[in-house]
Design a protein around this motif. Structure first.
Motif, PDB file in Angstrom:
ATOM      1  N   MET A 210      57.567  23.727  34.000  1.00  0.00           N
ATOM      2  CA  MET A 210      57.774  22.329  33.382  1.00  0.00           C
ATOM      3  C   MET A 210      58.379  22.557  31.852  1.00  0.00           C
ATOM      4  SD  MET A 210      53.758  20.484  34.001  1.00  0.00           S
ATOM      5  CE  MET A 210      53.129  21.766  33.354  1.00  0.00           C
ATOM      6  N   LEU A 211      58.649  21.384  31.400  1.00  0.00           N
ATOM      7  CA  LEU A 211      59.193  21.667  30.017  1.00  0.00           C
ATOM      8  C   LEU A 211      58.161  22.013  28.994  1.00  0.00           C
ATOM      9  CD1 LEU A 211      61.760  20.600  28.161  1.00  0.00           C
ATOM     10  CD2 LEU A 211      60.378  18.355  27.880  1.00  0.00           C
ATOM     11  N   GLY A 212      58.847  23.102  28.057  1.00  0.00           N
ATOM     12  CA  GLY A 212      58.122  23.756  27.156  1.00  0.00           C
ATOM     13  C   GLY A 212      56.710  24.243  27.457  1.00  0.00           C
ATOM     14  N   PHE A 213      56.638  24.650  28.708  1.00  0.00           N
ATOM     15  CA  PHE A 213      55.069  24.879  29.227  1.00  0.00           C
ATOM     16  C   PHE A 213      55.080  26.376  29.885  1.00  0.00           C
ATOM     17  CE2 PHE A 213      51.290  24.965  32.038  1.00  0.00           C
ATOM     18  CZ  PHE A 213      50.195  24.490  31.108  1.00  0.00           C
ATOM     19  N   ASN A 214      54.343  27.294  28.990  1.00  0.00           N
ATOM     20  CA  ASN A 214      54.262  28.875  29.310  1.00  0.00           C
ATOM     21  C   ASN A 214      52.969  28.829  30.034  1.00  0.00           C
ATOM     22  OD1 ASN A 214      53.843  31.531  29.547  1.00  0.00           O
ATOM     23  ND2 ASN A 214      55.254  31.803  27.728  1.00  0.00           N
ATOM     24  N   GLU A 215      52.848  28.801  31.322  1.00  0.00           N
ATOM     25  CA  GLU A 215      51.669  28.903  32.099  1.00  0.00           C
ATOM     26  C   GLU A 215      50.818  30.230  31.879  1.00  0.00           C
ATOM     27  OE1 GLU A 215      50.022  28.625  36.496  1.00  0.00           O
ATOM     28  OE2 GLU A 215      51.757  27.473  36.148  1.00  0.00           O
ATOM     29  N   PRO A 216      51.527  31.178  31.900  1.00  0.00           N
ATOM     30  CA  PRO A 216      50.462  32.353  31.554  1.00  0.00           C
ATOM     31  C   PRO A 216      50.203  32.708  30.190  1.00  0.00           C
ATOM     32  CG  PRO A 216      52.486  33.067  32.674  1.00  0.00           C
ATOM     33  CD  PRO A 216      52.711  31.467  32.453  1.00  0.00           C
ATOM     34  N   GLU A 217      50.820  32.063  29.254  1.00  0.00           N
ATOM     35  CA  GLU A 217      50.319  32.006  27.720  1.00  0.00           C
ATOM     36  C   GLU A 217      49.177  31.031  27.931  1.00  0.00           C
ATOM     37  OE1 GLU A 217      52.839  32.173  24.114  1.00  0.00           O
ATOM     38  OE2 GLU A 217      52.578  30.256  24.269  1.00  0.00           O
ATOM     39  N   VAL A 218      49.163  29.670  28.136  1.00  0.00           N
ATOM     40  CA  VAL A 218      48.125  28.994  28.138  1.00  0.00           C
ATOM     41  C   VAL A 218      47.117  29.305  28.985  1.00  0.00           C
ATOM     42  CG1 VAL A 218      47.557  26.226  29.019  1.00  0.00           C
ATOM     43  CG2 VAL A 218      49.735  26.827  28.184  1.00  0.00           C
ATOM     44  N   LEU A 219      46.941  30.058  29.882  1.00  0.00           N
ATOM     45  CA  LEU A 219      46.028  30.502  30.866  1.00  0.00           C
ATOM     46  C   LEU A 219      45.420  31.559  29.924  1.00  0.00           C
ATOM     47  CD1 LEU A 219      47.322  31.040  34.337  1.00  0.00           C
ATOM     48  CD2 LEU A 219      45.425  29.359  33.521  1.00  0.00           C
TER      49      LEU A 219
ATOM     50  N   LYS B  34      49.853  19.977  34.954  1.00  0.00           N
ATOM     51  CA  LYS B  34      51.011  19.548  35.779  1.00  0.00           C
ATOM     52  C   LYS B  34      50.856  18.160  36.669  1.00  0.00           C
ATOM     53  CE  LYS B  34      51.313  24.550  37.137  1.00  0.00           C
ATOM     54  NZ  LYS B  34      51.017  25.460  38.465  1.00  0.00           N
ATOM     55  N   GLN B  35      49.467  17.546  36.630  1.00  0.00           N
ATOM     56  CA  GLN B  35      49.455  16.146  37.204  1.00  0.00           C
ATOM     57  C   GLN B  35      49.980  15.163  36.125  1.00  0.00           C
ATOM     58  OE1 GLN B  35      45.518  15.350  38.303  1.00  0.00           O
ATOM     59  NE2 GLN B  35      45.881  12.964  38.182  1.00  0.00           N
ATOM     60  N   ALA B  36      49.676  15.670  34.846  1.00  0.00           N
ATOM     61  CA  ALA B  36      50.019  14.557  33.962  1.00  0.00           C
ATOM     62  C   ALA B  36      51.537  14.379  33.635  1.00  0.00           C
ATOM     63  CB  ALA B  36      49.380  14.792  32.611  1.00  0.00           C
ATOM     64  N   ASP B  37      52.260  15.672  33.808  1.00  0.00           N
ATOM     65  CA  ASP B  37      53.624  15.594  33.353  1.00  0.00           C
ATOM     66  C   ASP B  37      54.666  14.528  34.003  1.00  0.00           C
ATOM     67  OD1 ASP B  37      55.421  17.608  31.734  1.00  0.00           O
ATOM     68  OD2 ASP B  37      56.492  17.556  33.690  1.00  0.00           O
ATOM     69  N   PRO B  38      54.568  13.996  35.249  1.00  0.00           N
ATOM     70  CA  PRO B  38      55.546  13.019  35.443  1.00  0.00           C
ATOM     71  C   PRO B  38      55.198  11.770  34.682  1.00  0.00           C
ATOM     72  CG  PRO B  38      54.650  14.125  37.387  1.00  0.00           C
ATOM     73  CD  PRO B  38      53.920  14.567  36.466  1.00  0.00           C
TER      74      PRO B  38
ATOM     75  N   ASP C 288      43.643  16.082  25.076  1.00  0.00           N
ATOM     76  CA  ASP C 288      44.667  16.930  24.270  1.00  0.00           C
ATOM     77  C   ASP C 288      45.782  17.342  25.185  1.00  0.00           C
ATOM     78  OD1 ASP C 288      45.432  19.591  23.076  1.00  0.00           O
ATOM     79  OD2 ASP C 288      44.510  18.512  21.427  1.00  0.00           O
ATOM     80  N   THR C 289      45.245  17.948  26.580  1.00  0.00           N
ATOM     81  CA  THR C 289      46.175  18.655  27.580  1.00  0.00           C
ATOM     82  C   THR C 289      47.167  17.401  27.924  1.00  0.00           C
ATOM     83  OG1 THR C 289      44.428  20.085  28.158  1.00  0.00           O
ATOM     84  CG2 THR C 289      46.354  20.007  29.882  1.00  0.00           C
ATOM     85  N   VAL C 290      46.556  16.111  28.257  1.00  0.00           N
ATOM     86  CA  VAL C 290      47.705  15.422  28.983  1.00  0.00           C
ATOM     87  C   VAL C 290      48.620  15.067  27.709  1.00  0.00           C
ATOM     88  CG1 VAL C 290      47.665  12.802  29.669  1.00  0.00           C
ATOM     89  CG2 VAL C 290      45.998  14.389  30.609  1.00  0.00           C
ATOM     90  N   MET C 291      48.195  14.660  26.615  1.00  0.00           N
ATOM     91  CA  MET C 291      49.125  14.173  25.580  1.00  0.00           C
ATOM     92  C   MET C 291      50.052  15.322  25.157  1.00  0.00           C
ATOM     93  SD  MET C 291      48.606  11.064  25.642  1.00  0.00           S
ATOM     94  CE  MET C 291      49.541  10.406  24.626  1.00  0.00           C
ATOM     95  N   GLY C 292      49.540  16.662  25.289  1.00  0.00           N
ATOM     96  CA  GLY C 292      50.533  17.731  24.868  1.00  0.00           C
ATOM     97  C   GLY C 292      51.785  17.531  25.705  1.00  0.00           C
ATOM     98  N   ARG C 293      51.517  17.151  27.025  1.00  0.00           N
ATOM     99  CA  ARG C 293      52.903  16.857  27.730  1.00  0.00           C
ATOM    100  C   ARG C 293      53.687  15.744  27.440  1.00  0.00           C
ATOM    101  NH1 ARG C 293      54.319  20.580  28.734  1.00  0.00           N
ATOM    102  NH2 ARG C 293      56.010  19.863  29.973  1.00  0.00           N
ATOM    103  N   VAL C 294      53.097  14.535  26.880  1.00  0.00           N
ATOM    104  CA  VAL C 294      53.689  13.532  26.369  1.00  0.00           C
ATOM    105  C   VAL C 294      54.507  13.852  25.104  1.00  0.00           C
ATOM    106  CG1 VAL C 294      53.469  11.264  25.418  1.00  0.00           C
ATOM    107  CG2 VAL C 294      51.926  11.905  27.372  1.00  0.00           C
ATOM    108  N   SER C 295      54.034  14.849  24.319  1.00  0.00           N
ATOM    109  CA  SER C 295      54.540  15.278  23.054  1.00  0.00           C
ATOM    110  C   SER C 295      55.721  16.122  23.369  1.00  0.00           C
ATOM    111  CB  SER C 295      53.683  16.028  22.241  1.00  0.00           C
ATOM    112  OG  SER C 295      52.422  15.535  21.871  1.00  0.00           O
ATOM    113  N   LYS C 296      55.678  16.950  24.650  1.00  0.00           N
ATOM    114  CA  LYS C 296      56.876  17.681  24.604  1.00  0.00           C
ATOM    115  C   LYS C 296      58.161  16.773  25.192  1.00  0.00           C
ATOM    116  CE  LYS C 296      56.255  21.953  23.678  1.00  0.00           C
ATOM    117  NZ  LYS C 296      57.086  22.798  22.702  1.00  0.00           N
ATOM    118  N   HIS C 297      57.374  15.793  25.895  1.00  0.00           N
ATOM    119  CA  HIS C 297      58.675  14.674  26.397  1.00  0.00           C
ATOM    120  C   HIS C 297      59.400  13.911  25.420  1.00  0.00           C
ATOM    121  CE1 HIS C 297      58.948  16.170  30.732  1.00  0.00           C
ATOM    122  NE2 HIS C 297      57.387  16.009  30.423  1.00  0.00           N
ATOM    123  N   LEU C 298      58.178  13.544  24.399  1.00  0.00           N
ATOM    124  CA  LEU C 298      58.821  12.870  23.268  1.00  0.00           C
ATOM    125  C   LEU C 298      60.040  13.528  22.497  1.00  0.00           C
ATOM    126  CD1 LEU C 298      55.685  10.828  21.967  1.00  0.00           C
ATOM    127  CD2 LEU C 298      57.797   9.908  22.967  1.00  0.00           C
ATOM    128  N   GLU C 299      59.508  14.932  21.948  1.00  0.00           N
ATOM    129  CA  GLU C 299      60.505  15.568  21.596  1.00  0.00           C
ATOM    130  C   GLU C 299      61.824  15.970  22.397  1.00  0.00           C
ATOM    131  OE1 GLU C 299      59.819  20.190  19.994  1.00  0.00           O
ATOM    132  OE2 GLU C 299      59.563  20.276  22.047  1.00  0.00           O
TER     133      GLU C 299
END
Length: 333
Positions: A1-10, A181-185, A304-315
C-alpha cells in the motif's frame, strides 16, 4: 500500500502493547500509594488524544481526571496540582517545548509525572519521574493510555474485565494492519473525490471527539493547509449547522459507544442538506478477537488507522507532503 511499511507498523504497535507489565506495575503503585487528581497533559494532537481517556474516567469513575493543554496549565496553574496529583504526558519525539515546560511546572508543585514517548534520551523522558518508552515514532498512544486507564480504574473497582481487555489488546498490531488494508480502497476513493475540496466539516462525539479535533487541526489544517470546521455531534445543532450547503463536504466519525445515536442524528440531518456526506464507521471493521463490550473503547485507534490511509492518499492526489510546514517548528513564536 501507498506509504505503508507493514513490518514497521507491526513493530511499533507491538512495542506499545509490550509496555503492559510496566504500565500495570505503575498503575498498581499509584493506587497503593494514593493520589487525588489525575491530569492528562498534552499539546496539539497529544492533547486531543487524552480526551478519550478523560471521557472513559468521567463515565465510570469518581476519580477527578481531566485533559489539559500544556501551555495553559503553565500559564493559569491549577489549584489541584500538588503532591497528591499525578500528571501523564505523551510526546512522540519527547521534545515538545510546551509539554516539557508543563513537566517542569508540575514537578515544581510536587506532582508525580509520567511520560510516554518513543525516545529514552529525549528531554521529556529525562524530565519525568517515570518514562515508558516505545519504539521511535510509534503512534498513536491509545494502546498505552487504554492500558493505563484500564488498570488504574480496575484497581479502583471501576472497570470490569481489565485483564480480558489487556489480553485482547495483544492482537492490536495485526488488527490495525488488517484495518489499514481494508480501509485503503475507500480512503483512495475519498481522496480522489476530494482532490480539489478546500473546506471540510468534521463531526464526531463521545470518545471520538478528540480524534475529530485532532484530524481537523493536526492533519487537514496543519499538514494539508485545508480549511475546516469541527464540531461535537452533541453540539451540532447549536450554530455550526448553519454553515452547511448542498456542496459542503461533511465528514462524520462514528464509533460504538453510548453517544452513537447523537452522531446518527447528525448524519440524518446532514444528508438532507449536503450531497457530499462521508461516514467513517468503526463498526465496518471486524476486529476479530476483540470482545463486543470493548469495541467502543478502540474507536479512536481504529479511526486513526483508517484516516491514516486517507491522509496518505490526500498527500498523493494533492501533491502536498504531510511533512511540509510553513510555520510549525519553522518560525519562532
Amino acid at each position: 500500500m501507498l506509504g505503508f511499511n507493514e513490518p514497521e507498523v507491526l513493530s511499533q504497535l507491538a512495542s506499545t502493547v509490550a509496555l503492559r507489565p510496566r504500565i500495570d506495575e505503575l498503575a498498581d503503585r499509584l493506587v497503593d500509594e494514593g493520589f487525588d487528581h489525575l491530569f492528562l497533559v498534552g499539546a496539539g494532537g497529544t492533547y486531543a488524544q487524552m480526551w478519550p481517556y478523560e471521557h472513559l474516567a468521567r463515565r465510570s469513575s469518581t476519580l477527578p481526571v481531566r485533559a489539559v493543554i500544556a501551555a495553559e496549565l503553565v500559564a493559569s496553574g491549577d489549584a489541584a496540582l500538588g503532591e497528591r496529583s499525578v500528571a501523564v504526558f505523551t510526546s512522540v519525539s519527547g521534545t515538545t517545548e510546551d509539554s516539557l515546560s508543563a513537566v517542569e511546572f508540575c514537578r515544581s508543585k510536587g506532582v508525580r509525572t509520567i511520560g510516554f514517548t518513543g525516545y529514552a534520551d529525549s528531554p521529556i523522558a529525562r524530565a519525568v519521574d517515570v518514562a515508558l518508552v516505545s519504539e521511535p515514532k510509534a503512534w498513536p498512544f491509545d494502546p498505552q493510555m487504554l492500558l493505563f486507564m484500564g488498570r488504574l480504574l480496575s484497581r479502583r473497582g471501576e472497570f470490569a474485565g481489565y485483564e480480558k481487555l489487556a489480553d485482547e489488546l495483544a492482537a492490536i498490531p495485526r488488527l490495525m494492519v488488517d484495518v489499514a488494508k481494508q480501509a485503503d480502497p475507500s480512503a483512495s476513493a475519498f481522496a480522489e473525490a476530494h482532490k480539489d475540496t478546500d473546506y471540510h466539516f468534521l463531526v464526531g462525539g463521545g470518545n471520538l471527539w478528540g480524534f475529530t479535533y485532532l484530524y481537523s487541526m493536526c492533519i487537514l489544517e496543519e499538514m494539508q493547509w485545508l480549511r475546516t470546521t469541527r464540531v461535537h455531534s452533541a453540539e451540532f445543532f447549536h450554530g455550526s449547522l448553519e454553515l452547511l450547503e448542498e456542496d459542503t463536504s461533511v465528514v462524520i466519525f462514528q464509533g460504538e459507544d453510548e453517544t452513537r445515536a447523537l452522531t446518527d442524528r447528525v448524519e440524518a440531518f446532514a444528508r438532507r442538506i449536503s450531497r457530499d456526506v462521508t461516514v467513517f464507521d468503526t463498526r465496518d471493521y471486524a476486529l476479530e478477537g476483540i470482545s463486543p463490550e470493548f469495541r467502543g473503547l478502540l474507536a479512536p485507534l481504529v479511526l486513526d488507522t483508517v484516516m491514516g490511509r486517507v491522509s496518505k492518499h490526500l498527500e498523493r492526489v494533492r501533491d502536498h507532503s504531510l511533512e511540509l510546514r510553513r510555520y510549525y517548528r519553522v518560525m519562532d513564536y
